[in-house]
Design a protein around this motif. Structure first.
Motif, PDB file in Angstrom:
ATOM      1  N   LEU A 155     -24.990  43.045  61.122  1.00 35.99           N
ATOM      2  CA  LEU A 155     -24.552  42.946  62.519  1.00 35.99           C
ATOM      3  C   LEU A 155     -23.450  43.942  62.837  1.00 35.99           C
ATOM      4  N   GLN A 156     -23.637  44.657  63.926  1.00 36.01           N
ATOM      5  CA  GLN A 156     -22.637  45.611  64.394  1.00 36.01           C
ATOM      6  C   GLN A 156     -22.032  45.181  65.733  1.00 36.01           C
ATOM      7  N   HIS A 157     -22.423  43.994  66.195  1.00 33.45           N
ATOM      8  CA  HIS A 157     -21.924  43.449  67.454  1.00 33.45           C
ATOM      9  C   HIS A 157     -21.604  41.976  67.249  1.00 33.45           C
ATOM     10  N   GLU A 158     -20.622  41.482  67.986  1.00 36.57           N
ATOM     11  CA  GLU A 158     -20.339  40.050  67.963  1.00 36.57           C
ATOM     12  C   GLU A 158     -21.313  39.365  68.901  1.00 36.57           C
ATOM     13  N   LEU A 159     -22.173  38.544  68.334  1.00 34.78           N
ATOM     14  CA  LEU A 159     -23.194  37.865  69.121  1.00 34.78           C
ATOM     15  C   LEU A 159     -23.132  36.369  68.853  1.00 34.78           C
ATOM     16  N   ASP A 160     -23.335  35.584  69.889  1.00 32.75           N
ATOM     17  CA  ASP A 160     -23.417  34.136  69.744  1.00 32.75           C
ATOM     18  C   ASP A 160     -24.891  33.773  69.621  1.00 32.75           C
ATOM     19  N   ILE A 161     -25.342  33.636  68.387  1.00 30.27           N
ATOM     20  CA  ILE A 161     -26.740  33.293  68.147  1.00 30.27           C
ATOM     21  C   ILE A 161     -26.775  31.835  67.702  1.00 30.27           C
ATOM     22  N   PHE A 200     -35.044  35.115  61.917  1.00 29.72           N
ATOM     23  CA  PHE A 200     -34.252  35.698  60.830  1.00 29.72           C
ATOM     24  C   PHE A 200     -32.994  36.363  61.387  1.00 29.72           C
ATOM     25  N   LEU A 201     -31.902  36.219  60.635  1.00 26.72           N
ATOM     26  CA  LEU A 201     -30.637  36.880  60.963  1.00 26.72           C
ATOM     27  C   LEU A 201     -30.117  37.545  59.701  1.00 26.72           C
ATOM     28  N   LYS A 202     -29.723  38.820  59.850  1.00 26.91           N
ATOM     29  CA  LYS A 202     -29.108  39.563  58.750  1.00 26.91           C
ATOM     30  C   LYS A 202     -27.620  39.724  59.070  1.00 26.91           C
ATOM     31  N   PRO A 203     -26.793  38.745  58.698  1.00 24.61           N
ATOM     32  CA  PRO A 203     -25.383  38.785  59.082  1.00 24.61           C
ATOM     33  C   PRO A 203     -24.635  40.030  58.600  1.00 24.61           C
ATOM     34  N   GLU A 204     -24.986  40.539  57.430  1.00 29.47           N
ATOM     35  CA  GLU A 204     -24.255  41.699  56.908  1.00 29.47           C
ATOM     36  C   GLU A 204     -24.586  42.993  57.639  1.00 29.47           C
ATOM     37  N   TYR A 244     -29.326  29.556  67.579  1.00 34.36           N
ATOM     38  CA  TYR A 244     -30.466  29.010  66.840  1.00 34.36           C
ATOM     39  C   TYR A 244     -30.990  30.046  65.852  1.00 34.36           C
ATOM     40  N   VAL A 245     -30.706  29.811  64.577  1.00 33.90           N
ATOM     41  CA  VAL A 245     -31.103  30.733  63.513  1.00 33.90           C
ATOM     42  C   VAL A 245     -31.991  29.984  62.529  1.00 33.90           C
ATOM     43  N   GLY A 246     -33.194  30.496  62.332  1.00 33.56           N
ATOM     44  CA  GLY A 246     -34.103  29.896  61.359  1.00 33.56           C
ATOM     45  C   GLY A 246     -33.603  30.092  59.945  1.00 33.56           C
ATOM     46  N   MET A 247     -33.341  31.351  59.566  1.00 33.75           N
ATOM     47  CA  MET A 247     -32.864  31.674  58.217  1.00 33.75           C
ATOM     48  C   MET A 247     -31.959  32.890  58.252  1.00 33.75           C
ATOM     49  N   GLU A 248     -30.873  32.817  57.510  1.00 37.56           N
ATOM     50  CA  GLU A 248     -30.060  34.005  57.264  1.00 37.56           C
ATOM     51  C   GLU A 248     -30.592  34.652  56.002  1.00 37.56           C
ATOM     52  N   ILE A 249     -30.781  35.969  56.067  1.00 41.63           N
ATOM     53  CA  ILE A 249     -31.334  36.692  54.924  1.00 41.63           C
ATOM     54  C   ILE A 249     -30.479  37.922  54.640  1.00 41.63           C
ATOM     55  N   PRO A 250     -30.567  38.448  53.406  1.00 41.99           N
ATOM     56  CA  PRO A 250     -29.834  39.686  53.099  1.00 41.99           C
ATOM     57  C   PRO A 250     -30.484  40.883  53.780  1.00 41.99           C
ATOM     58  N   ASN A 251     -29.889  42.039  53.589  1.00 43.07           N
ATOM     59  CA  ASN A 251     -30.362  43.255  54.241  1.00 43.07           C
ATOM     60  C   ASN A 251     -31.557  43.863  53.518  1.00 43.07           C
ATOM     61  N   ASP A 310     -30.773  42.104  63.314  1.00 46.63           N
ATOM     62  CA  ASP A 310     -30.077  42.766  62.211  1.00 46.63           C
ATOM     63  C   ASP A 310     -28.848  43.513  62.731  1.00 46.63           C
ATOM     64  N   THR A 311     -28.985  44.698  63.292  1.00 50.26           N
ATOM     65  CA  THR A 311     -27.799  45.406  63.797  1.00 50.26           C
ATOM     66  C   THR A 311     -27.227  44.714  65.034  1.00 50.26           C
ATOM     67  N   GLY A 312     -28.105  44.097  65.825  1.00 47.44           N
ATOM     68  CA  GLY A 312     -27.677  43.439  67.056  1.00 47.44           C
ATOM     69  C   GLY A 312     -27.746  44.342  68.268  1.00 47.44           C
ATOM     70  N   HIS A 313     -28.126  45.617  68.089  1.00 42.75           N
ATOM     71  CA  HIS A 313     -28.214  46.541  69.230  1.00 42.75           C
ATOM     72  C   HIS A 313     -29.175  46.024  70.295  1.00 42.75           C
ATOM     73  N   THR A 314     -30.371  45.664  69.871  1.00 40.26           N
ATOM     74  CA  THR A 314     -31.385  45.185  70.815  1.00 40.26           C
ATOM     75  C   THR A 314     -30.908  43.918  71.509  1.00 40.26           C
ATOM     76  N   MET A 315     -30.378  42.980  70.734  1.00 41.58           N
ATOM     77  CA  MET A 315     -29.966  41.702  71.312  1.00 41.58           C
ATOM     78  C   MET A 315     -28.795  41.878  72.276  1.00 41.58           C
ATOM     79  N   GLN A 316     -27.842  42.724  71.939  1.00 45.78           N
ATOM     80  CA  GLN A 316     -26.711  42.943  72.842  1.00 45.78           C
ATOM     81  C   GLN A 316     -27.198  43.502  74.180  1.00 45.78           C
TER      82      GLN A 316
END
Length: 179
Positions: free
Chosen positions: A140-146, A134-138, A148-155, A108-114
């Motif tokens: 994201l606070q970091h530019e990440l190259d993800i 799951f990915l919550k594009p809205e 493989y995404v199963g589903m994009e979902i709202p917040n 979601d925010t991308g903090h953990t992934m970054q």
């Protein structure tokens, strides 16, 4: 068939994504991973606790030779990210020169992934990719190259299929959202 609503702590959750839809999404990700990593032997790094169900189901769908390891990180308290990532249980495998795929339940925010990408990149893998259910594009606070995404979902705040609300809700095979 999902339950009508569930109660966890002080919140109510309504059915959102049925187990069948989740399974279909995981199978599609496995097809892509099988193609992209044919002839290679990647190490899947599952992020605990949330990704345990996703990682298990994904690995069962793979036909490529692969290994799995686990890392535990945390940046959540209640329903929101603290913004600070704490590595709780580290990766003990030597990953230098290996193809790594981080398996995460939700970005979601991308903090953990970054933070996780930076930590693993410092260990000089041959390649590093992310597979998230799951990915919550809205959010994201970091530019990440993800890749493989199963589903994009709202917040929406969701539980089930490994995702929790203060420890509860991981065991549901379907995904529910807060109402």
């Amino acid at each position: 068939m999902p339950q009508a609503t569930i109660s966890l702590h002080d919140k109510q959750f309504a059915p959102y994504l049925p187990a069948r839809q989740i399974a279909d999404s995981i199978r599609e990700l496995a097809v892509r991973l099988n193609q992209d990593y044919a002839g290679r032997q990647p190490l899947f790094v599952a992020v605990l606790n949330g990704s345990f169900m996703f990682a298990s189901d994904l690995l069962k769908e793979l036909s490529i030779p692969c290994e799995v390891a686990f890392i535990r990180v945390s940046s959540y308290q209640g329903t929101s990210s603290t913004g600070q990532v704490q590595e709780i249980m580290g990766l003990t495998e030597d990953v230098q020169g290996r193809d790594l795929i981080i398996v995460e339940d939700i970005v979601d925010t991308g903090h953990t992934m970054q933070a996780l990408l930076a930590t693993l990149n410092a260990r000089n893998p041959a390649s590093l990719a992310v597979a998230t259910l799951f990915l919550k594009p809205e959010c994201l606070q970091h530019e990440l190259d993800i890749r493989y995404v199963g589903m994009e979902i709202p917040n929406d705040f969701i539980v089930g299929f490994g995702l929790d609300y203060d420890g509860l809700g991981r065991n549901y095979p379907d995904v529910y959202k807060a109402v």
